[in-house]
Write an enzyme that holds these catalytic residues in place. Sequence first.
Site, mmCIF file in Angstrom:
data_model
loop_
_atom_site.group_PDB
_atom_site.id
_atom_site.type_symbol
_atom_site.label_atom_id
_atom_site.label_comp_id
_atom_site.label_asym_id
_atom_site.label_seq_id
_atom_site.Cartn_x
_atom_site.Cartn_y
_atom_site.Cartn_z
ATOM 1 N N SER A 113 43.632 28.331 33.997
ATOM 2 C CA SER A 113 43.953 29.727 33.746
ATOM 3 C C SER A 113 44.455 29.938 32.310
ATOM 4 O O SER A 113 43.695 29.755 31.361
ATOM 5 C CB SER A 113 44.971 30.205 34.785
ATOM 6 O OG SER A 113 44.979 31.610 34.876
ATOM 7 N N ASP A 246 37.312 34.339 43.151
ATOM 8 C CA ASP A 246 38.125 34.902 42.079
ATOM 9 C C ASP A 246 37.848 36.400 41.975
ATOM 10 O O ASP A 246 36.694 36.831 42.151
ATOM 11 C CB ASP A 246 37.760 34.237 40.753
ATOM 12 C CG ASP A 246 38.968 33.757 39.967
ATOM 13 O OD1 ASP A 246 40.090 34.065 40.381
ATOM 14 O OD2 ASP A 246 38.771 33.077 38.951
ATOM 15 N N HIS A 275 41.153 31.819 42.685
ATOM 16 C CA HIS A 275 41.719 31.470 41.384
ATOM 17 C C HIS A 275 42.607 30.238 41.554
ATOM 18 O O HIS A 275 43.823 30.332 41.704
ATOM 19 C CB HIS A 275 42.529 32.645 40.840
ATOM 20 C CG HIS A 275 42.924 32.487 39.404
ATOM 21 N ND1 HIS A 275 42.032 32.635 38.364
ATOM 22 C CD2 HIS A 275 44.117 32.189 38.830
ATOM 23 C CE1 HIS A 275 42.653 32.449 37.225
ATOM 24 N NE2 HIS A 275 43.915 32.159 37.464
#
Length: 314
Positions: A113, A246, A275
């Site tokens: 991320s 996601d 995610h």
Amino acid sequence: MKIVLALHGIGSSAEIVKDQLVPLTRELSPRYEFVYLDGAVERERGPGEFDDRYVGFYEFSFANTPLGIASYYLGPFYSYTTGYMTAEIREALDNLDQFVREHGPFHGVFSFSQGASMAVSYLLDCQAHESGTKLPFEFAVLFSSVSAFSPSKTCYGSIVEHLLGRDFRAIQAFPEAEFNELTKSEQIFAENLAPMFTGAKKMGSFTESINFFKQRNQEAVPRVLHHSLTQDRITIPTVYVNGKGDPPAMSAQSRLVCGLCDQSLARVHHHSGGHGVPTELFDVKTLIKMIDRASIEGADRHVLHQDPTGIPQR
């Protein structure tokens, strides 16, 4: 043995990303050793689950949110950057560079991320300043990356200058506006930048930086990278990982980051989760093969750019 640096997401920590990576690190040991880096900026607990309220752009909001990292993690929690202006990105990349120099050399980087965003920004910045020398990593694994940023004030300078110098209706209404009146490159830039702030608005979080167009503040405009606006590409083997679950807006960011990688050296895997780092056996086994192959290719390419110090010169 391969030494790998691991970078966490926003509002997370080295402890948390270490746990997130267990399905992979368990299979990769003892061939790989992992070093985990906490971000330099302490902040509130980051989101742990996601829904459409966040439009997938939670990484760019500094608001407290009702969602968070699992409650059994007590903190502290970190970010690699205080924000996304060029000066803030430069500081974050300098902090990362200092750690690499003091604790490296590293063969690779695993990043999740915001950590993946930092890894991509760092690699592109190193390539811009260290042409012909060894890069800090031989290969990179990018999990659910969010947008990458340039630390350079000259990046997209003409685009930003033109946007700030004109009284476009879209710019006055930024971030929620149509950008059809802009040139193609300006439209791409604005449309790539706007969702960072529409996400914050949907959560009721506003910062002064959202007004940078109205205030004609060139230094405050984040230089979010788009592969169609820059020719620069990451020149080491990469493994790009994204969850099919996601949120669409986050997937869009992740695809843009993948576009910043040399496609001839990129391997792509979409797992069934959201995610996060995949945990299903099929995904793990597939990624292990991809990672090993990227590591071998990276080592072969490294030989062509051998630096006797093991650390790139800046």
